[in-house]
Design a protein around this motif. Structure first.
Motif, mmCIF file in Angstrom:
data_model
loop_
_atom_site.group_PDB
_atom_site.id
_atom_site.type_symbol
_atom_site.label_atom_id
_atom_site.label_comp_id
_atom_site.label_asym_id
_atom_site.label_seq_id
_atom_site.Cartn_x
_atom_site.Cartn_y
_atom_site.Cartn_z
ATOM 1 N N SER A 17 0.822 -1.200 0.000
ATOM 2 C CA SER A 17 0.000 0.000 0.000
ATOM 3 C C SER A 17 0.859 1.253 0.000
ATOM 4 O O SER A 17 0.522 2.257 -0.614
ATOM 5 C CB SER A 17 -0.926 0.001 1.214
ATOM 6 O OG SER A 17 -0.184 0.093 2.397
ATOM 7 N N GLN A 20 1.904 2.268 -3.380
ATOM 8 C CA GLN A 20 0.868 2.720 -4.281
ATOM 9 C C GLN A 20 0.372 4.129 -3.964
ATOM 10 O O GLN A 20 -0.044 4.864 -4.838
ATOM 11 C CB GLN A 20 -0.327 1.759 -4.207
ATOM 12 C CG GLN A 20 0.000 0.352 -4.694
ATOM 13 C CD GLN A 20 -1.181 -0.581 -4.498
ATOM 14 O OE1 GLN A 20 -2.323 -0.186 -4.647
ATOM 15 N NE2 GLN A 20 -0.905 -1.826 -4.159
ATOM 16 N N PHE A 21 0.401 4.508 -2.695
ATOM 17 C CA PHE A 21 -0.185 5.778 -2.301
ATOM 18 C C PHE A 21 0.858 6.646 -1.612
ATOM 19 O O PHE A 21 1.902 6.176 -1.195
ATOM 20 C CB PHE A 21 -1.386 5.530 -1.382
ATOM 21 C CG PHE A 21 -2.429 4.640 -2.004
ATOM 22 C CD1 PHE A 21 -3.193 5.078 -3.073
ATOM 23 C CD2 PHE A 21 -2.625 3.359 -1.530
ATOM 24 C CE1 PHE A 21 -4.140 4.251 -3.650
ATOM 25 C CE2 PHE A 21 -3.574 2.530 -2.109
ATOM 26 C CZ PHE A 21 -4.336 2.978 -3.176
ATOM 27 N N ASN A 81 -1.648 4.585 4.278
ATOM 28 C CA ASN A 81 -3.032 4.482 3.831
ATOM 29 C C ASN A 81 -3.247 3.291 2.891
ATOM 30 O O ASN A 81 -2.369 2.908 2.115
ATOM 31 C CB ASN A 81 -3.462 5.777 3.131
ATOM 32 C CG ASN A 81 -2.696 6.022 1.848
ATOM 33 O OD1 ASN A 81 -1.488 6.206 1.865
ATOM 34 N ND2 ASN A 81 -3.401 6.001 0.729
ATOM 35 N N PHE A 82 -4.439 2.714 2.953
ATOM 36 C CA PHE A 82 -4.832 1.615 2.073
ATOM 37 C C PHE A 82 -5.718 2.100 0.921
ATOM 38 O O PHE A 82 -6.124 1.311 0.079
ATOM 39 C CB PHE A 82 -5.590 0.544 2.850
ATOM 40 C CG PHE A 82 -4.707 -0.269 3.774
ATOM 41 C CD1 PHE A 82 -3.346 -0.361 3.574
ATOM 42 C CD2 PHE A 82 -5.275 -0.967 4.842
ATOM 43 C CE1 PHE A 82 -2.544 -1.110 4.406
ATOM 44 C CE2 PHE A 82 -4.486 -1.733 5.676
ATOM 45 C CZ PHE A 82 -3.119 -1.810 5.469
ATOM 46 N N ASP A 83 -6.098 3.377 0.923
ATOM 47 C CA ASP A 83 -6.910 3.921 -0.164
ATOM 48 C C ASP A 83 -6.470 5.358 -0.414
ATOM 49 O O ASP A 83 -5.777 5.969 0.404
ATOM 50 C CB ASP A 83 -8.402 3.862 0.185
ATOM 51 C CG ASP A 83 -8.721 4.705 1.399
ATOM 52 O OD1 ASP A 83 -8.939 5.917 1.241
ATOM 53 O OD2 ASP A 83 -8.724 4.163 2.535
ATOM 54 N N LYS A 84 -6.873 5.904 -1.523
ATOM 55 C CA LYS A 84 -6.362 7.216 -1.926
ATOM 56 C C LYS A 84 -6.869 8.354 -1.051
ATOM 57 O O LYS A 84 -6.324 9.465 -1.097
ATOM 58 C CB LYS A 84 -6.704 7.495 -3.389
ATOM 59 C CG LYS A 84 -8.189 7.609 -3.693
ATOM 60 C CD LYS A 84 -8.385 7.873 -5.182
ATOM 61 C CE LYS A 84 -9.863 8.006 -5.539
ATOM 62 N NZ LYS A 84 -10.047 8.279 -6.978
ATOM 63 N N TYR A 85 -7.900 8.090 -0.233
ATOM 64 C CA TYR A 85 -8.414 9.113 0.672
ATOM 65 C C TYR A 85 -7.860 8.985 2.088
ATOM 66 O O TYR A 85 -8.205 9.758 2.967
ATOM 67 C CB TYR A 85 -9.947 9.050 0.720
ATOM 68 C CG TYR A 85 -10.591 9.276 -0.620
ATOM 69 C CD1 TYR A 85 -10.584 10.541 -1.221
ATOM 70 C CD2 TYR A 85 -11.209 8.224 -1.284
ATOM 71 C CE1 TYR A 85 -11.167 10.740 -2.462
ATOM 72 C CE2 TYR A 85 -11.807 8.425 -2.532
ATOM 73 C CZ TYR A 85 -11.780 9.680 -3.110
ATOM 74 O OH TYR A 85 -12.356 9.874 -4.337
ATOM 75 N N THR A 88 -8.663 4.258 5.365
ATOM 76 C CA THR A 88 -8.200 3.011 5.980
ATOM 77 C C THR A 88 -6.680 2.992 5.984
ATOM 78 O O THR A 88 -6.044 3.271 4.971
ATOM 79 C CB THR A 88 -8.746 1.792 5.215
ATOM 80 O OG1 THR A 88 -8.364 1.892 3.838
ATOM 81 C CG2 THR A 88 -10.256 1.719 5.320
ATOM 82 N N ARG A 89 -6.089 2.641 7.128
ATOM 83 C CA ARG A 89 -4.643 2.751 7.283
ATOM 84 C C ARG A 89 -4.071 1.531 7.993
ATOM 85 O O ARG A 89 -4.697 0.967 8.884
ATOM 86 C CB ARG A 89 -4.298 3.989 8.122
ATOM 87 C CG ARG A 89 -4.842 5.300 7.619
ATOM 88 C CD ARG A 89 -4.771 6.362 8.706
ATOM 89 N NE ARG A 89 -5.187 7.677 8.247
ATOM 90 C CZ ARG A 89 -5.388 8.707 9.061
ATOM 91 N NH1 ARG A 89 -5.219 8.566 10.370
ATOM 92 N NH2 ARG A 89 -5.754 9.874 8.572
#
Length: 296
Positions: A17, A20-21, A81-85, A88-89
């Protein structure tokens, strides 16, 4: 082996992750800790012998509780982070807890035996001072939710972590204000903690957080060493936490100093504590602005 396998897979997931982010958060903070349940207690006791008042180690210490009081908490976390916002971390952390921070040295008298001029054993009082510290170095990993992180301003967060806790207690006895001798005990335990708070983003690089945390420090690996060689003695530095139900031996409780090892019944004890903390957030690699530069 299964636990190590799960930790390895989770580490790979966090690393993936991160690649990716670009909204990694470093968090550093300090807090106050308060023990609960079997952790909390008083390690010393005032009593009397024929010669007068004496200060002893309380018979419940290590037997029924760990004599812990309010202390301090220092920590650092890395949140990926696990998503672009960044809602979820994944979390990696290291922390140091020190209890009894505000407890001063306790002074009194202790009984000592000697042989008098009539060749008989007699007892006299000698000044004694006790001090006690209990620390834990913790590290681990976990998961966190920050539901309004996408606003880039104010967001609550909630999380849970698997923690590996290295506990160490040190009890010091100083006779006649000069000669000190210690006994210490420690072990590794596995636990979990639950974390919640509110974070405020000041700008793209910095922010603040205020949070509370509750630790269940020794859910796994509880043990009591029952051998005579494992006794809790003055001058010994490798005793066990003795947090499982069982028996152990000790010489530290007597109002008159003695080398006689007494069998002690130990009950199962949980090392739990709560924390309130304040922290600084550092946001690494903030997103680049998409605004076009204005023409002059």
């Amino acid at each position: 082996m299964k636990l190590l396998k799960y930790l390895f897979l989770l580490t790979l997931l966090v690393s993936s992750s991160y690649s990716q982010f670009d909204k990694t958060i470093l968090q550093f903070g300090i807090g106050l800790i308060e023990p609960f349940g079997d952790s909390k207690g008083t390690y010393y006791n005032n009593t009397f012998i024929r010669q007068g008042p004496v200060l002893t180690i309380d018979s419940n210490f290590m037997r029924n509780n760990y004599g812990l009081k309010t202390g301090l908490y220092f920590f650092g976390k890395a949140k990926f982070n696990f998503d672009k916002y960044a809602i979820t971390r994944g979390v990696l952390f290291a922390a140091f807890n020190t209890f009894n921070t505000f407890e001063p040295t306790k002074n009194g008298n202790i009984g000592v035996q000697y042989i008098n001029s009539s060749n008989q054993i007699d007892t006299a009082l000698m000044s004694i001072g006790y001090s006690y510290t209990f620390n834990s170095f913790s590290f681990g990993l976990g998961f966190e939710l920050a539901p309004t992180s996408f606003t880039n301003k104010l967001s609550p967060y909630f999380g849970a972590n698997l923690s590996f806790n290295v506990f160490n207690g040190k009890l010091s006895s100083t006779e006649n204000r000069f000669d000190s001798v210690n006994t210490s005990f420690g072990d590794l335990r596995i636990g979990v903690d639950f974390d919640a708070g509110m974070e405020y983003k000041i700008n793209k690089q910095f922010g603040m957080a205020l949070g509370v945390k509750f630790d269940l420090g020794n859910l796994l690996l509880k043990n009591t060493n029952s051998g005579l060689a494992d006794a809790v003695l003055w001058g010994k530095s490798n005793a066990s936490l003795n947090d499982e139900e069982g028996t152990f031996y000790s010489t530290i409780y007597e109002p008159v100093q003695s080398a006689l090892r007494r069998e002690v019944k130990s009950r199962k004890k949980d090392i739990n504590w709560g924390t309130i903390y304040i922290a600084a957030n550092i946001y690494l690699n903030p997103p680049k602005s998409t605004k076009k530069p204005t023409k002059k």
